[in-house]
Write a protein that holds these residues in place. Structure first.
Motif, mmCIF file in Angstrom:
data_model
loop_
_atom_site.group_PDB
_atom_site.id
_atom_site.type_symbol
_atom_site.label_atom_id
_atom_site.label_comp_id
_atom_site.label_asym_id
_atom_site.label_seq_id
_atom_site.Cartn_x
_atom_site.Cartn_y
_atom_site.Cartn_z
ATOM 1 N N GLY A 1 2.255 -9.015 -9.910
ATOM 2 C CA GLY A 1 1.603 -10.155 -10.620
ATOM 3 C C GLY A 1 0.768 -11.006 -9.732
ATOM 4 N N VAL A 2 0.197 -10.435 -8.471
ATOM 5 C CA VAL A 2 -0.730 -11.052 -7.593
ATOM 6 C C VAL A 2 -2.200 -10.801 -8.056
ATOM 7 N N GLN A 3 -2.883 -12.063 -8.155
ATOM 8 C CA GLN A 3 -3.965 -11.960 -8.559
ATOM 9 C C GLN A 3 -5.120 -10.823 -7.849
ATOM 10 N N ALA A 4 -5.658 -10.027 -8.588
ATOM 11 C CA ALA A 4 -6.564 -9.289 -7.978
ATOM 12 C C ALA A 4 -7.948 -9.836 -7.426
ATOM 13 N N GLY A 5 -8.409 -9.561 -6.123
ATOM 14 C CA GLY A 5 -9.370 -9.972 -5.496
ATOM 15 C C GLY A 5 -9.403 -10.197 -4.061
ATOM 16 N N THR A 6 -10.205 -10.552 -3.338
ATOM 17 C CA THR A 6 -10.405 -10.654 -1.990
ATOM 18 C C THR A 6 -10.302 -11.687 -1.522
ATOM 19 N N GLU A 7 -10.072 -12.884 -2.261
ATOM 20 C CA GLU A 7 -9.767 -14.381 -1.836
ATOM 21 C C GLU A 7 -8.516 -14.364 -0.950
ATOM 22 N N PRO A 8 -8.383 -15.268 0.075
ATOM 23 C CA PRO A 8 -6.973 -15.152 1.076
ATOM 24 C C PRO A 8 -5.871 -15.244 0.130
ATOM 25 N N GLU A 9 -5.762 -15.736 -0.849
ATOM 26 C CA GLU A 9 -4.525 -15.658 -1.783
ATOM 27 C C GLU A 9 -4.421 -14.643 -2.818
ATOM 28 N N GLN A 10 -5.297 -13.621 -2.544
ATOM 29 C CA GLN A 10 -5.508 -12.641 -3.747
ATOM 30 C C GLN A 10 -4.956 -11.236 -3.174
ATOM 31 N N ALA A 11 -4.615 -10.203 -3.875
ATOM 32 C CA ALA A 11 -4.061 -9.079 -3.629
ATOM 33 C C ALA A 11 -4.445 -8.416 -2.502
ATOM 34 N N SER A 12 -5.852 -8.122 -2.510
ATOM 35 C CA SER A 12 -6.607 -7.233 -1.370
ATOM 36 C C SER A 12 -6.630 -7.934 -0.210
ATOM 37 N N ALA A 13 -6.737 -9.158 -0.026
ATOM 38 C CA ALA A 13 -6.673 -10.072 1.190
ATOM 39 C C ALA A 13 -5.167 -9.782 1.937
ATOM 40 N N MET A 14 -4.389 -10.010 0.973
ATOM 41 C CA MET A 14 -2.827 -10.109 1.468
ATOM 42 C C MET A 14 -2.498 -8.709 1.770
ATOM 43 N N ALA A 15 -2.834 -7.616 0.994
ATOM 44 C CA ALA A 15 -2.567 -6.294 1.562
ATOM 45 C C ALA A 15 -2.942 -5.932 2.586
ATOM 46 N N ARG A 16 -4.475 -6.307 3.198
ATOM 47 C CA ARG A 16 -4.955 -6.074 4.442
ATOM 48 C C ARG A 16 -4.063 -6.598 5.512
ATOM 49 N N ALA A 17 -3.716 -7.959 5.306
ATOM 50 C CA ALA A 17 -2.878 -8.584 6.297
ATOM 51 C C ALA A 17 -1.719 -8.098 6.392
ATOM 52 N N LEU A 18 -0.741 -7.550 5.313
ATOM 53 C CA LEU A 18 0.285 -6.973 5.534
ATOM 54 C C LEU A 18 0.239 -5.717 6.248
ATOM 55 N N CYS A 19 -0.691 -4.923 5.862
ATOM 56 C CA CYS A 19 -1.027 -3.541 6.622
ATOM 57 C C CYS A 19 -0.887 -3.714 8.057
ATOM 58 N N TRP A 20 -1.732 -4.394 8.373
ATOM 59 C CA TRP A 20 -2.027 -4.402 10.012
ATOM 60 C C TRP A 20 -0.763 -5.061 10.443
ATOM 61 N N MET A 21 -0.140 -6.228 9.932
ATOM 62 C CA MET A 21 1.296 -6.688 10.342
ATOM 63 C C MET A 21 2.160 -5.620 10.669
ATOM 64 N N ILE A 22 2.529 -4.804 9.582
ATOM 65 C CA ILE A 22 3.324 -3.655 9.738
ATOM 66 C C ILE A 22 3.186 -2.608 10.817
ATOM 67 N N GLU A 23 1.577 -2.296 10.829
ATOM 68 C CA GLU A 23 1.291 -1.470 12.115
ATOM 69 C C GLU A 23 1.744 -1.955 13.247
ATOM 70 N N ARG A 24 1.150 -3.122 13.507
ATOM 71 C CA ARG A 24 1.532 -3.893 14.796
ATOM 72 C C ARG A 24 2.966 -4.058 15.392
ATOM 73 N N THR A 25 3.874 -4.414 14.267
ATOM 74 C CA THR A 25 5.190 -4.576 14.367
ATOM 75 C C THR A 25 5.846 -3.378 14.591
ATOM 76 N N PHE A 26 5.482 -2.249 13.848
ATOM 77 C CA PHE A 26 5.900 -0.773 14.266
ATOM 78 C C PHE A 26 5.805 -0.259 15.493
ATOM 79 N N TYR A 27 4.590 -0.572 15.698
ATOM 80 C CA TYR A 27 4.039 0.029 17.047
ATOM 81 C C TYR A 27 4.862 -0.639 18.208
ATOM 82 N N HIS A 28 5.451 -1.808 18.372
ATOM 83 C CA HIS A 28 6.084 -2.378 19.426
ATOM 84 C C HIS A 28 7.754 -2.019 18.899
#
Length: 204
Positions: free
Chosen positions: A149-176
């Motif tokens: 139900g998250v709105q599609a789009g690239t604005e900070p509160e929208q799905a694409s931008a949130m997904a990008r932040a989540l992806c890199w958060m997961i990568e860095r967290t798993f790295y350590h």
């Protein structure tokens, strides 16, 4: 009686080549754990794979090429997990499955993935592989968020931008976390999963 069928001969040669290439990549992964990238030499890889240095150069032109192929083999597994996530309709199940499969792969090949991250700026081929892998995961995470139900789009509160932040958060967290223990990695995964659920509005 000799087998003179050219197609069968080619398949046999390809299978033999595949076995040797797999031995080279497996040896490279073991040596990364034993010596690290900088200390590992082409001769070490060849010896561990049971071939001569010259034979190794038939498959790869340098240590960097071997490691790049090893990263490519590993990210193929990551791509498979990304596809599975994208094919799961229920957002909660998709998130849980994605995190568990990612934990499994980091447990199996965390050293390769940390090496890929470390070399991604210095080795363009590895950077491209890792960046493409991230893009696939971002697309999969975006799809899950939109299904939740998250709105599609690239604005900070929208799905694409949130997904990008989540992806890199997961990568860095798993790295350590992967450098410490399986328990630490599992705990870090649970935290990342919780943040993803919050982002998707699925914690109620």
């Amino acid at each position: 009686m000799p087998d003179n069928h050219p197609a069968r001969r080619r398949r046999t040669a390809e299978r033999k080549g595949d076995v040797r290439e797999r031995a080279i990549l497996d040896t490279c992964e073991a040596l990364l754990a034993e010596k690290g990238y900088d200390a590992m030499a082409v001769g070490d890889i060849a010896q561990g794979a049971g071939i001569t240095r010259g034979a190794l150069y038939f498959y790869f032109g340098s240590k960097q090429e071997v490691v790049t192929a090893l990263v490519a083999r590993t990210v193929e597994h990551l791509w498979e997990r990304s596809r599975v996530t994208a094919e799961t309709d229920d957002p909660r199940r998709a998130i849980a499955a994605a995190m568990q499969r990612t934990v499994e792969l980091w447990n199996e090949h965390g050293l390769v993935m940390r090496t890929a991250i470390d070399l991604s700026l210095a080795v363009p081929e590895i950077g491209e592989l890792w960046g493409h892998t991230a893009d696939l995961f971002i697309a999969a995470i975006t799809a899950v968020l939109e299904r939740a139900g998250v709105q599609a789009g690239t604005e900070p509160e929208q799905a694409s931008a949130m997904a990008r932040a989540l992806c890199w958060m997961i990568e860095r967290t798993f790295y350590h976390a992967s450098q410490e223990s399986r328990e630490t990695l599992q705990g870090a995964s649970s935290t990342c999963e919780h943040i993803w659920l919050i982002s998707a509005g699925l914690t109620a």
